[in-house]
Design a protein around this motif. Structure first.
Motif, PDB file in Angstrom:
ATOM      1  N   TYR A   5    -118.845 -61.936 -14.343  1.00 12.56           N
ATOM      2  CA  TYR A   5    -119.659 -60.734 -14.215  1.00 12.56           C
ATOM      3  C   TYR A   5    -120.371 -60.419 -15.517  1.00 12.56           C
ATOM      4  N   VAL A   6    -121.602 -59.988 -15.397  1.00 11.40           N
ATOM      5  CA  VAL A   6    -122.339 -59.348 -16.483  1.00 11.40           C
ATOM      6  C   VAL A   6    -122.577 -57.927 -15.984  1.00 11.40           C
ATOM      7  N   TYR A   7    -122.270 -56.939 -16.820  1.00 14.63           N
ATOM      8  CA  TYR A   7    -122.278 -55.564 -16.331  1.00 14.63           C
ATOM      9  C   TYR A   7    -122.842 -54.601 -17.369  1.00 14.63           C
ATOM     10  N   ILE A   8    -123.250 -53.431 -16.871  1.00 14.49           N
ATOM     11  CA  ILE A   8    -123.720 -52.355 -17.740  1.00 14.49           C
ATOM     12  C   ILE A   8    -122.945 -51.095 -17.384  1.00 14.49           C
ATOM     13  N   LEU A   9    -122.407 -50.464 -18.409  1.00 11.43           N
ATOM     14  CA  LEU A   9    -121.712 -49.182 -18.271  1.00 11.43           C
ATOM     15  C   LEU A   9    -122.534 -48.099 -18.949  1.00 11.43           C
ATOM     16  N   THR A  10    -122.325 -46.877 -18.527  1.00 10.18           N
ATOM     17  CA  THR A  10    -122.953 -45.733 -19.177  1.00 10.18           C
ATOM     18  C   THR A  10    -121.965 -44.573 -19.200  1.00 10.18           C
ATOM     19  N   ASN A  11    -122.362 -43.504 -19.877  1.00 14.78           N
ATOM     20  CA  ASN A  11    -121.544 -42.287 -19.872  1.00 14.78           C
ATOM     21  C   ASN A  11    -122.120 -41.317 -18.844  1.00 14.78           C
ATOM     22  N   LYS A  12    -121.517 -40.141 -18.712  1.00 11.64           N
ATOM     23  CA  LYS A  12    -121.946 -39.223 -17.644  1.00 11.64           C
ATOM     24  C   LYS A  12    -123.365 -38.698 -17.842  1.00 11.64           C
ATOM     25  N   ASN A  13    -123.863 -38.667 -19.049  1.00 15.47           N
ATOM     26  CA  ASN A  13    -125.228 -38.193 -19.319  1.00 15.47           C
ATOM     27  C   ASN A  13    -126.255 -39.318 -19.340  1.00 15.47           C
ATOM     28  N   HIS A  14    -125.793 -40.547 -19.177  1.00 20.15           N
ATOM     29  CA  HIS A  14    -126.646 -41.739 -19.174  1.00 20.15           C
ATOM     30  C   HIS A  14    -127.363 -41.959 -20.509  1.00 20.15           C
ATOM     31  N   CYS A  15    -126.843 -41.408 -21.570  1.00 17.79           N
ATOM     32  CA  CYS A  15    -127.534 -41.561 -22.857  1.00 17.79           C
ATOM     33  C   CYS A  15    -127.052 -42.782 -23.638  1.00 17.79           C
ATOM     34  N   VAL A  16    -125.941 -43.392 -23.229  1.00 16.82           N
ATOM     35  CA  VAL A  16    -125.424 -44.585 -23.901  1.00 16.82           C
ATOM     36  C   VAL A  16    -125.280 -45.693 -22.870  1.00 16.82           C
ATOM     37  N   LEU A  17    -125.719 -46.902 -23.236  1.00 16.49           N
ATOM     38  CA  LEU A  17    -125.573 -48.064 -22.366  1.00 16.49           C
ATOM     39  C   LEU A  17    -124.741 -49.117 -23.088  1.00 16.49           C
ATOM     40  N   SER A  39    -112.692 -47.629 -30.076  1.00 13.36           N
ATOM     41  CA  SER A  39    -113.620 -48.600 -29.505  1.00 13.36           C
ATOM     42  C   SER A  39    -114.941 -47.911 -29.162  1.00 13.36           C
ATOM     43  N   PHE A  40    -115.986 -48.696 -28.993  1.00 13.29           N
ATOM     44  CA  PHE A  40    -117.304 -48.142 -28.669  1.00 13.29           C
ATOM     45  C   PHE A  40    -117.269 -47.369 -27.361  1.00 13.29           C
ATOM     46  N   THR A  41    -116.710 -47.985 -26.313  1.00 16.38           N
ATOM     47  CA  THR A  41    -116.706 -47.321 -25.011  1.00 16.38           C
ATOM     48  C   THR A  41    -115.799 -46.091 -25.006  1.00 16.38           C
ATOM     49  N   GLY A  42    -114.738 -46.117 -25.786  1.00 23.16           N
ATOM     50  CA  GLY A  42    -113.864 -44.953 -25.896  1.00 23.16           C
ATOM     51  C   GLY A  42    -114.509 -43.821 -26.677  1.00 23.16           C
ATOM     52  N   ARG A  43    -115.155 -44.167 -27.755  1.00 20.33           N
ATOM     53  CA  ARG A  43    -115.800 -43.171 -28.612  1.00 20.33           C
ATOM     54  C   ARG A  43    -116.904 -42.413 -27.881  1.00 20.33           C
ATOM     55  N   TYR A  44    -117.641 -43.113 -27.037  1.00 17.52           N
ATOM     56  CA  TYR A  44    -118.783 -42.494 -26.352  1.00 17.52           C
ATOM     57  C   TYR A  44    -118.526 -42.241 -24.859  1.00 17.52           C
ATOM     58  N   ASN A  45    -117.282 -42.389 -24.423  1.00 13.09           N
ATOM     59  CA  ASN A  45    -116.907 -42.165 -23.022  1.00 13.09           C
ATOM     60  C   ASN A  45    -117.795 -42.942 -22.053  1.00 13.09           C
ATOM     61  N   VAL A  46    -117.964 -44.210 -22.329  1.00 16.89           N
ATOM     62  CA  VAL A  46    -118.808 -45.086 -21.528  1.00 16.89           C
ATOM     63  C   VAL A  46    -117.915 -45.811 -20.519  1.00 16.89           C
ATOM     64  N   HIS A  47    -117.824 -45.253 -19.305  1.00 18.53           N
ATOM     65  CA  HIS A  47    -116.898 -45.792 -18.310  1.00 18.53           C
ATOM     66  C   HIS A  47    -117.509 -45.961 -16.929  1.00 18.53           C
ATOM     67  N   LYS A  48    -118.746 -45.568 -16.745  1.00 24.95           N
ATOM     68  CA  LYS A  48    -119.378 -45.592 -15.420  1.00 24.95           C
ATOM     69  C   LYS A  48    -120.143 -46.903 -15.224  1.00 24.95           C
ATOM     70  N   LEU A  49    -119.735 -47.683 -14.237  1.00 24.77           N
ATOM     71  CA  LEU A  49    -120.389 -48.957 -13.931  1.00 24.77           C
ATOM     72  C   LEU A  49    -121.662 -48.679 -13.133  1.00 24.77           C
ATOM     73  N   VAL A  50    -122.815 -48.983 -13.728  1.00 26.79           N
ATOM     74  CA  VAL A  50    -124.085 -48.718 -13.047  1.00 26.79           C
ATOM     75  C   VAL A  50    -124.848 -49.984 -12.676  1.00 26.79           C
ATOM     76  N   TYR A  51    -124.382 -51.132 -13.170  1.00 27.12           N
ATOM     77  CA  TYR A  51    -125.059 -52.389 -12.848  1.00 27.12           C
ATOM     78  C   TYR A  51    -124.080 -53.538 -13.050  1.00 27.12           C
TER      79      TYR A  51
END
Length: 96
Positions: A5-17, A39-51
């Motif tokens: 898989y190649v994937y993109i995650l974002t946070n709830k405001n969609h400001c970080v990819l 970690s990067f995803t922990g620091r910015y709450n990037v947990h939403k799989l959008v792609y």
């Protein structure tokens, strides 16, 4: 047969990819959601799989991840919008 898989995650405001790749996406999403704030995803709450996209070959996944990481934000947003215009969390569609 292996699937990568190649994937993109974002946070709830969609400001970080965040762009990543893995062989076990469900497990990796869990790790992202439960990692530390160091970690990067922990620091910015990037947990939403959008792609996500799949390939049978690890070399293709590595190449595609590197390609997308080099893209500017607008191109990444266009990619997400092409398959997920509402930016819904796609994690429920992962079965591995």
């Amino acid at each position: 047969m292996d699937v990568f898989y190649v994937y993109i995650l974002t946070n709830k405001n969609h400001c970080v990819l965040y762009v990543g790749r893995t062989k076990q996406l469900k497990k990796r999403l869990y790790q992202h959601a439960h990692n530390t704030k160091k970690s990067f995803t922990g620091r910015y709450n990037v947990h939403k799989l959008v792609y996500f996209e799949t390939t049978r070959y690890v070399n293709n996944a590595i190449q595609r991840e590197r390609q997308i990481k080099k893209w500017n934000r607008e191109w990444k947003i266009s990619l997400i919008n092409s398959l997920n215009p509402d930016w819904k969390d796609l994690s429920e569609y992962i079965s591995d």
